[in-house]
Design an enzyme around this catalytic site. Structure first.
Site, PDB file in Angstrom:
ATOM      1  N   ARG A  62      72.850  85.576  67.484  1.00  0.00           N
ATOM      2  CA  ARG A  62      73.420  84.841  68.707  1.00  0.00           C
ATOM      3  C   ARG A  62      74.526  85.655  69.120  1.00  0.00           C
ATOM      4  O   ARG A  62      75.277  85.903  68.240  1.00  0.00           O
ATOM      5  CB  ARG A  62      73.623  83.445  68.474  1.00  0.00           C
ATOM      6  N   ARG A  67      80.778  81.411  76.114  1.00  0.00           N
ATOM      7  CA  ARG A  67      81.384  80.025  76.694  1.00  0.00           C
ATOM      8  C   ARG A  67      81.610  79.924  78.063  1.00  0.00           C
ATOM      9  O   ARG A  67      82.512  80.941  78.743  1.00  0.00           O
ATOM     10  CB  ARG A  67      82.889  79.786  75.860  1.00  0.00           C
ATOM     11  N   ARG A  96      80.170  97.851  53.442  1.00  0.00           N
ATOM     12  CA  ARG A  96      80.855  98.586  54.143  1.00  0.00           C
ATOM     13  C   ARG A  96      82.287  98.382  53.549  1.00  0.00           C
ATOM     14  O   ARG A  96      82.501  97.314  53.119  1.00  0.00           O
ATOM     15  CB  ARG A  96      81.099  97.953  55.635  1.00  0.00           C
ATOM     16  N   ARG A 138      90.681  97.598  64.957  1.00  0.00           N
ATOM     17  CA  ARG A 138      91.679  96.457  65.297  1.00  0.00           C
ATOM     18  C   ARG A 138      92.909  97.095  64.977  1.00  0.00           C
ATOM     19  O   ARG A 138      93.010  97.851  63.982  1.00  0.00           O
ATOM     20  CB  ARG A 138      91.129  95.338  64.369  1.00  0.00           C
ATOM     21  N   GLU A 141      92.950  99.119  61.368  1.00  0.00           N
ATOM     22  CA  GLU A 141      91.871  98.942  60.615  1.00  0.00           C
ATOM     23  C   GLU A 141      90.690  99.843  60.767  1.00  0.00           C
ATOM     24  O   GLU A 141      89.920  99.848  61.969  1.00  0.00           O
ATOM     25  CB  GLU A 141      91.326  97.429  60.717  1.00  0.00           C
ATOM     26  N   TYR A 149      78.590  87.199  52.202  1.00  0.00           N
ATOM     27  CA  TYR A 149      79.780  87.342  52.802  1.00  0.00           C
ATOM     28  C   TYR A 149      80.361  85.913  53.302  1.00  0.00           C
ATOM     29  O   TYR A 149      80.058  85.023  54.339  1.00  0.00           O
ATOM     30  CB  TYR A 149      79.702  88.063  54.430  1.00  0.00           C
ATOM     31  N   ASP A 163      83.251  83.231  53.940  1.00  0.00           N
ATOM     32  CA  ASP A 163      84.726  83.044  54.413  1.00  0.00           C
ATOM     33  C   ASP A 163      85.468  82.255  53.375  1.00  0.00           C
ATOM     34  O   ASP A 163      84.797  81.499  52.410  1.00  0.00           O
ATOM     35  CB  ASP A 163      84.530  81.973  55.901  1.00  0.00           C
TER      36      ASP A 163
END
Ligand code: FDA
Length: 368
Positions: free
Chosen positions: A170, A174, A247, A278, A298, A346, A348
């Protein structure tokens, strides 16, 4: 003899150690790095907390975890609102009415919805064959080309047409003027930095740094009844079934003799030509007013054994391999595998805390 040898002083290992101590158990925590904290570690330079292993913003909708973490530190009101730089044009992220105004000068949700819908209809993509098709089908040409394509290709090191569609399931769009990147109820950055969390968690627990479990595995194993292992699961089993893929990233830190370099903590560079993805300006995570500033570029890097494993690649091949390693882990006596590397997920930060607390509950058979 300790009750637990905890391999890895990251968030998982530190939460486990803290809770084990509360249950009257003794723990020895080791880490191969020269500091504790794993990837949430911050290096203090010029009174600025530098997120040494990439930008970390705490966010969760789980009240229990939000309250748990606040035992150790207070959080500020930082809201992540990254800016994208595409060939010198600036856009707000995530894709919202501000972005659509910047792209097309539209002022109402209806106008923006019409443009996106007509771009999607023009392309007439039925069954997406790759990530490019998938993204175009979800958001149309302009958003894809300016804000997704180059960034994603840099991240993965290959063209979007060579990437599978499932990577982007997805793409949140917004139709409000809301630049808050996360949808979670709670969000912020610790006042005084992430190290405070780890210091609080590991308070009173013996922690030995610069020790790699694998350089003295037999001796270290003898030091405790049980092991909590938060390193790479395939390395634990000496890669006997093959290597899991990751990665990696390279971080280039720069100290600049100016107060404010980019006016925002996170800038994403979305064109392919600029090699980094970034630039982070760390002081803005804490509304810093220091005279100097520190930025970090980065760069995504192709992972090879020996490098830091930053992002697991959860494709079908790796998932199957991980499941075979998991069978070996389940059969291993007296070893708990946990965390981002131990579970090849992964996670958080809030998810790692949740997983560590679950593991503690199972181990000590009670509610936290
Ligand atoms: P972690 O990797 O932190 O700790 C494992 C520790 O084990 C390391 O210290 C390692 O040195 C040690 N170790 C491994 N092998 C060993 C061995 N053989 N011997 C001894 N020690 C060994 N999350 C979030 O909520 N918001 C965010 O904004 C971000 N941002 C972000 C950016 C980037 C670039 C990355 C890579 C990750 C994030 N995260 C994040 C995720 C966050 O970093 C993550 O959830 C936790 O730090 C994971 O904690 P763990 O303890 O599982 O692993």
């Amino acid at each position: 003899m300790f009750d637990y040898l905890i391999v890895g002083a990251g968030l998982f290992g530190a939460v486990f150690a803290h809770e084990a101590k509360k249950n009257g158990k003794s723990c020895l925590v080791i880490d191969k790095r020269n500091h504790s904290g794993g990837n949430i570690y911050c290096r203090q330079t010029d009174n600025i907390n530098v997120h040494e292993y990439g930008a970390h913003i705490f966010h969760t909708s789980d009240k229990t975890i939000w309250e748990y973490i606040q035992q150790f530190v207070q959080f500020n009101h930082y809201i992540n609102s990254p800016i994208a730089n595409y060939k010198g044009e600036l856009y707000n992220l995530p894709f919202n009415m501000n972005t659509f105004y910047q792209l097309w000068k539209v002022q109402t949700p209806k106008e923006a919805q019409q443009i996106i819908a007509s771009q999607i209809a023009d392309l007439n993509i039925q069954e997406p064959q790759n990530l490019e098709d998938q993204a175009l089908k979800l958001v149309g040409k302009d958003i894809y080309e300016k804000l997704i394509k180059g960034y994603t290709e840099k991240q993965w090191g290959v063209s979007c047409t060579q990437l599978p569609p499932f990577i982007i399931r997805r793409l949140p769009v917004r139709f409000t003027f809301d630049n808050n990147y996360f949808n979670d109820t709670y969000q912020g950055v610790p006042v005084g930095g992430y190290n405070k969390i780890i210091e609080g968690l590991l308070d009173g627990i013996e922690t030995r740094l610069n020790i790699d479990f694998f350089t003295d595995r037999n001796q270290l194993t003898k030091l405790a009844h049980k092991i909590v292992y938060t390193g790479c699961i395939d390395e634990y089993f000496e890669y006997q079934l093959g290597e899991l893929e990751y990665r990696s990233l390279k971080f280039e830190h720069e100290q600049l003799d100016m107060q404010n370099f980019q006016g925002n903590a996170v800038f994403n560079y979305t064109d392919r030509e600029i090699p980094y993805t970034r630039i982070i300006e760390h002081k803005h995570f804490e509304f810093g007013t220091q005279k100097t500033t520190i930025i970090t570029k980065e760069y995504p890097v192709q992972w090879q054994r020996g490098m830091e494993c930053y992002y697991p690649i959860n494709n079908e091949k790796n998932t199957q391999l991980y499941n075979r390693y998991k069978d070996l882990a389940n059969a291993e006596n007296n070893v708990i595998f946990g965390g981002r590397l131990g579970e090849y997920k992964y996670y958080d930060m809030h998810q790692v805390i949740g997983a560590a607390l679950k593991s503690v509950q199972k181990e000590f058979n009670h509610e936290i």
